[in-house]
Design an enzyme around this catalytic site. Structure first.
Site, PDB file in Angstrom:
ATOM      1  N   GLU A 116       0.856  -1.185   0.000  1.00 20.87           N
ATOM      2  CA  GLU A 116       0.000   0.000   0.000  1.00 20.87           C
ATOM      3  C   GLU A 116       0.893   1.237   0.000  1.00 20.87           C
ATOM      4  O   GLU A 116       2.119   1.122   0.008  1.00 20.87           O
ATOM      5  CB  GLU A 116      -0.923  -0.012   1.217  1.00 20.87           C
ATOM      6  CG  GLU A 116      -0.180   0.010   2.528  1.00 20.87           C
ATOM      7  CD  GLU A 116      -1.120  -0.026   3.719  1.00 20.87           C
ATOM      8  OE1 GLU A 116      -2.170   0.629   3.671  1.00 20.87           O
ATOM      9  OE2 GLU A 116      -0.777  -0.713   4.693  1.00 20.87           O
ATOM     10  N   LYS A 118       2.790   4.676   1.246  1.00 22.06           N
ATOM     11  CA  LYS A 118       3.338   5.223   2.487  1.00 22.06           C
ATOM     12  C   LYS A 118       2.955   6.699   2.528  1.00 22.06           C
ATOM     13  O   LYS A 118       3.531   7.528   1.836  1.00 22.06           O
ATOM     14  CB  LYS A 118       4.855   5.043   2.547  1.00 22.06           C
ATOM     15  CG  LYS A 118       5.406   5.524   3.863  1.00 22.06           C
ATOM     16  CD  LYS A 118       6.779   4.981   4.133  1.00 22.06           C
ATOM     17  CE  LYS A 118       7.221   5.261   5.559  1.00 22.06           C
ATOM     18  NZ  LYS A 118       7.168   6.662   5.938  1.00 22.06           N
ATOM     19  N   ASP A 120       2.558  10.440   3.751  1.00 20.42           N
ATOM     20  CA  ASP A 120       3.516  11.298   4.425  1.00 20.42           C
ATOM     21  C   ASP A 120       2.773  12.296   5.303  1.00 20.42           C
ATOM     22  O   ASP A 120       2.447  13.399   4.882  1.00 20.42           O
ATOM     23  CB  ASP A 120       4.361  12.017   3.364  1.00 20.42           C
ATOM     24  CG  ASP A 120       5.677  12.484   3.934  1.00 20.42           C
ATOM     25  OD1 ASP A 120       5.960  12.161   5.101  1.00 20.42           O
ATOM     26  OD2 ASP A 120       6.417  13.174   3.216  1.00 20.42           O
ATOM     27  N   TYR A 228      -4.101   2.276   8.426  1.00 18.75           N
ATOM     28  CA  TYR A 228      -3.355   1.162   7.836  1.00 18.75           C
ATOM     29  C   TYR A 228      -3.071   0.038   8.814  1.00 18.75           C
ATOM     30  O   TYR A 228      -2.544  -0.990   8.427  1.00 18.75           O
ATOM     31  CB  TYR A 228      -2.026   1.650   7.252  1.00 18.75           C
ATOM     32  CG  TYR A 228      -1.201   2.439   8.246  1.00 18.75           C
ATOM     33  CD1 TYR A 228      -0.584   1.806   9.299  1.00 18.75           C
ATOM     34  CD2 TYR A 228      -1.091   3.818   8.141  1.00 18.75           C
ATOM     35  CE1 TYR A 228       0.125   2.517  10.223  1.00 18.75           C
ATOM     36  CE2 TYR A 228      -0.370   4.535   9.067  1.00 18.75           C
ATOM     37  CZ  TYR A 228       0.231   3.879  10.107  1.00 18.75           C
ATOM     38  OH  TYR A 228       0.927   4.598  11.042  1.00 18.75           O
ATOM     39  N   LYS A 316      11.065   3.151  -0.664  1.00 19.59           N
ATOM     40  CA  LYS A 316      10.967   4.587  -0.922  1.00 19.59           C
ATOM     41  C   LYS A 316      11.161   4.924  -2.403  1.00 19.59           C
ATOM     42  O   LYS A 316      11.866   4.220  -3.103  1.00 19.59           O
ATOM     43  CB  LYS A 316      12.054   5.329  -0.115  1.00 19.59           C
ATOM     44  CG  LYS A 316      11.918   5.202   1.383  1.00 19.59           C
ATOM     45  CD  LYS A 316      10.846   6.137   1.887  1.00 19.59           C
ATOM     46  CE  LYS A 316      10.891   6.371   3.370  1.00 19.59           C
ATOM     47  NZ  LYS A 316      11.868   7.298   3.834  1.00 19.59           N
ATOM     48  N   CYS A 410      36.824  29.541  13.205  1.00 22.82           N
ATOM     49  CA  CYS A 410      35.400  29.298  13.429  1.00 22.82           C
ATOM     50  C   CYS A 410      34.630  30.601  13.194  1.00 22.82           C
ATOM     51  O   CYS A 410      34.978  31.636  13.767  1.00 22.82           O
ATOM     52  CB  CYS A 410      35.190  28.795  14.856  1.00 22.82           C
ATOM     53  SG  CYS A 410      33.463  28.709  15.317  1.00 22.82           S
ATOM     54  N   CYS A 413      33.166  31.622  16.980  1.00 22.27           N
ATOM     55  CA  CYS A 413      33.991  31.996  18.134  1.00 22.27           C
ATOM     56  C   CYS A 413      35.411  32.412  17.718  1.00 22.27           C
ATOM     57  O   CYS A 413      36.236  32.725  18.571  1.00 22.27           O
ATOM     58  CB  CYS A 413      34.049  30.851  19.139  1.00 22.27           C
ATOM     59  SG  CYS A 413      35.048  29.475  18.589  1.00 22.27           S
ATOM     60  N   CYS A 428      35.924  23.182  14.606  1.00 19.51           N
ATOM     61  CA  CYS A 428      36.339  24.244  15.518  1.00 19.51           C
ATOM     62  C   CYS A 428      36.903  23.553  16.752  1.00 19.51           C
ATOM     63  O   CYS A 428      36.262  22.664  17.310  1.00 19.51           O
ATOM     64  CB  CYS A 428      35.118  25.091  15.878  1.00 19.51           C
ATOM     65  SG  CYS A 428      35.358  26.095  17.344  1.00 19.51           S
ATOM     66  N   CYS A 433      33.139  27.205  22.388  1.00 19.21           N
ATOM     67  CA  CYS A 433      32.451  27.843  21.262  1.00 19.21           C
ATOM     68  C   CYS A 433      30.941  27.877  21.520  1.00 19.21           C
ATOM     69  O   CYS A 433      30.327  26.853  21.839  1.00 19.21           O
ATOM     70  CB  CYS A 433      32.759  27.061  19.993  1.00 19.21           C
ATOM     71  SG  CYS A 433      31.807  27.602  18.594  1.00 19.21           S
TER      72      CYS A 433
END
Ligand code: IVH
Length: 671
Positions: A116, A118, A120, A228, A316, A410, A413, A428, A433
């Site tokens: 069946e 799927k 969403d 389902y 999928k 970074c 920071c 980093c 940070c």
């Protein structure tokens, strides 16, 4: 007189249910909207005049009731599991091979699969007692969800009563609440008009509509449902998926039209392709098909792995792709210091979602794909994850595109960054940070870790920026007054968050281990470590060799854990956190041990402080069993507020009834 009114109320109730089903489930109305309204109004009037005669399943309940202050929790009687994925034809064939082995069937024999769509959306658990809808809960953590019955009542395709004279005593029906794509687009237009938040895809919109305290908002969104599955049930035992889906339809539930029984994988692949060709014309979003062993005896035999049935798989569809322009590239700093370049793109609709960002993964990927600022690129989105750039449309280059290099400091920071040999990721190096700290705290409090409800991303951000949280332990030192300094907090919301923080103090070892955010230590690994060590101290002092000896812990994970503990600041942070939290003892697994061994307990109603899952665990920790229904064999019933029929039954059978305080006392004396 009263009797004839009662008859009329019953008749109207029956007729309205019938017409709701024709209209909202079958899409085949038999009467005009005006004629329907007349019936509805007549029922409303009779019920107002005779409130005692209102039916338990009255359709007038669908007209949004009062707004709630907060959601209650509901424990699912059977857990809500998840599905493993198959992304390619080969993975489907591998799944089929595995299933053959698991159920010990000769390879030559084709298995019967039920297939069946799927859907969403947002999964929901509907509970019917004696055929009447009594609860609707979100998935939550799979064990306990939020009670959203007040909202689900407004979804007209949800039956309030099973269409049968002989309903099962108790049954959980599982389904997916969805918002059709066209309604999603309309909703977003309206949100723009009223300067409100835009939803990024239909699933988020459905989830946002169900998680509303005010049912009037939910009622204004044209949500619908596909059922389902069945969770816990008493009094109904089907033999196969297709018989039970037919039964769901006969009871009045909306089930997917596209479903069939396939013999072997070749028929599954045909179904997969046929649906794929139709996918864009479907009025709602799907992200694949679900393939399930049709015979429930075989499904049982195939068993489970972690939280998924091994006899089912989500097959999928490949991700959707679209082209857009990279307007800029920014750098995000993650929990472990990883710097991730992210493309800011011209907004584009992709598989139902409006996309504004796409990950570029790392510098090597940028170089390999030769991605530049200003480029037209192909992006793709696969399920939940952030979209990624697949390739550059080089023909569209104008010569004005700019190269990008990840910075050597970074961006948050300014500490230097480091790239270990053999790794693509730049990190980093600072432990102070702010960007890392925010991510670490977010991770610590998330649902699968310490689970502090209401402590979302934006609040964490503000807490760190305001210097109110600089280590894990600080979260537990927050006071109402601190929160009131932040945007968007009023007295009530501050109190609520402080209470949620307090509740999270008592936690499980695996949640704590997972919450530390150690690289490569996901939830499953945290559970393995927790089972192995049982307590935090031995985990603390384990060396790499000890760790590697544990089944399923590989060298990379072991190394990563030791690296984490090698940092004195991390140790210090953990010690401070341990002073704030209390770790629950692991359940005593061996049956027949503990003071409550041999006893069967039943919980009913809402308790003043404990959630049902807490109470269940506490009883189980002492060797007791918790059952969903009262029988002669029940040892004790614990009743909270709004306890229902179980309490009546306990009284009838003369079973001792305790309240929460008495339960806690008993647990203490027996331990
Ligand atoms: S069967 C083991 N069938 O997908 C769980 N699930 O990843 C049994 N879903 O949480 C699920 N459509 O919310 C099943 N036709 C379908 C489905 C479906 C959507 C969702 C469901 C579940 C998730 C599993």
């Amino acid at each position: 007189m009263a009797q004839s009114i009662q008859k009329r109320i019953q008749e109207l109730t029956r007729q309205i249910h019938h017409h709701d089903h024709r209209y909202y489930v079958l899409d085949e109305p038999e009467i005009s909207d005006a004629a329907y309204d007349l019936l509805f109004r007549e029922l409303q009037k009779l019920e107002t005049e005779n409130p005692d005669l209102k039916a338990l399943d009255s359709p007038t309940q669908r007209v949004g009731g009062k707004a709630l202050d907060a959601f209650k929790k509901t424990q699912h009687r059977a857990p809500m599991l998840s599905l493993a994925n198959a992304l390619t034809e080969q993975e489907l064939l591998d799944f089929d091979d595995r299933v053959h082995r698991l159920i010990e069937r000769p390879d030559a024999e084709s298995l019967e699969y039920f297939v069946e769509l799927k859907f969403d959306g947002l999964s929901i658990n509907l509970t019917y007692e004696n055929g009447i809808l009594v609860s609707a809960a979100t998935r939550g953590d799979g064990e306990t969800g939020e009670e959203v019955l007040h909202n689900v009542l407004t979804i007209r395709s949800v039956p309030l009563r099973l269409n049968t004279e002989t309903p099962p005593k108790l049954i959980e029906i599982r389904g997916e609440v969805i918002l059709p794509v066209a309604d999603f687009e309309k909703l977003n237009e309206a949100q723009v008009q009223s300067s409100q938040k835009i939803f990024s895809n239909p699933r988020n919109a459905a989830a946002g509509s169900i998680r509303q305290l005010d049912p009037a908002i939910t009622a204004s969104r044209p949500l619908t449902l596909f059922c389902y599955g069945i969770g816990y049930s008493e009094g109904y035992k089907p033999a196969s998926m297709n018989t039970y889906q037919d039964q769901l339809a006969a009871w009045g539930f909306p089930v997917g039209k596209h479903r069939q029984v396939c013999k072997g994988t070749s028929e599954v692949l045909e179904f997969y392709s046929a649906i794929r060709a139709k996918r864009d014309q479907l009025p709602y979003e799907i992200d694949g098909i679900v393939v399930k062993l049709n015979r429930l005896s075989e499904l049982d035999r195939a068993g489970f792995i972690s939280r998924s049935p091994r006899g089912m798989v989500a097959f999928k569809y490949p991700p959707k792709q679209e082209t857009t322009i990279i307007e800029d590239i920014i750098v995000q700093v993650g929990r472990t210091g990883a710097l991730t370049p992210v493309a800011i793109v011209t907004a584009v609709r992709l598989g139902g979602a409006l996309v504004r960002r796409a990950t570029l993964h790392n510098q090597d990927e940028i170089d390999r794909k030769d991605i530049r600022i200003g480029d037209r690129v192909l992006i793709q989105r696969a399920g939940d994850v952030i979209p990624e750039v697949v390739k550059v449309v080089t023909e569209a280059r104008t010569g004005n595109e700019r190269l990008f290099k990840i910075p050597d400091h970074c961006p948050v920071c300014s500490s230097p960054v480091d790239r270990k040999p053999g790794e693509a990721i730049v990190r980093c190096v600072s432990r102070n940070c702010v960007a890392q700290l925010k991510e670490r705290i977010r991770h610590l409090v998330m649902i699968d870790a310490l689970n502090i409800e209401g402590l979302g991303e934006r609040i964490v951000e503000q807490l760190v920026d305001a210097n109110l949280v600089t280590t894990y332990a600080d979260v537990f030192r927050l006071k109402e007054a601190d929160l009131l300094k932040l945007d968007g907090f009023a007295e009530k919301s501050a109190q609520k968050l402080v209470a949620a923080i307090h509740l999270a103090r008592k936690t499980d070892l695996y949640r704590l281990i997972f919450g530390l955010g150690i690289r490569h230590v996901g939830e499953r690994t945290a559970k393995i470590l927790s089972q192995h060590f049982g307590e935090i101290t031995p985990f603390f002092s384990a060396n790499e060799e000890d760790l590697k000896k544990i089944n399923e812990i590989g060298p990379e994970v072991a190394k990563s854990i030791c690296l984490w503990f090698a940092d004195p600041k991390a140790q210090q942070d953990l010690k401070a956190l341990l002073e704030e939290v209390e770790i629950r003892a692991l359940p005593r697994r061996a049956a027949g041990q503990g003071g409550l061994a041999g006893q069967t307990w039943v919980l009913t109603g809402t308790f003043p402080t404990l959630s049902r899952s807490d109470a269940t665990r506490m009883i189980e920790e002492q060797g007791g069993k918790v059952s969903a229904s009262v029988s002669k064999k029940t040892s004790f019933v614990v009743a909270g507020e709004e306890a229902g029929t179980k309490l009546d039954k306990a009284r009838e059978l003369g079973i001792p009834i305790l309240d929460e305080a008495e339960l806690i006392k008993k647990l203490k004396t027996e331990s």
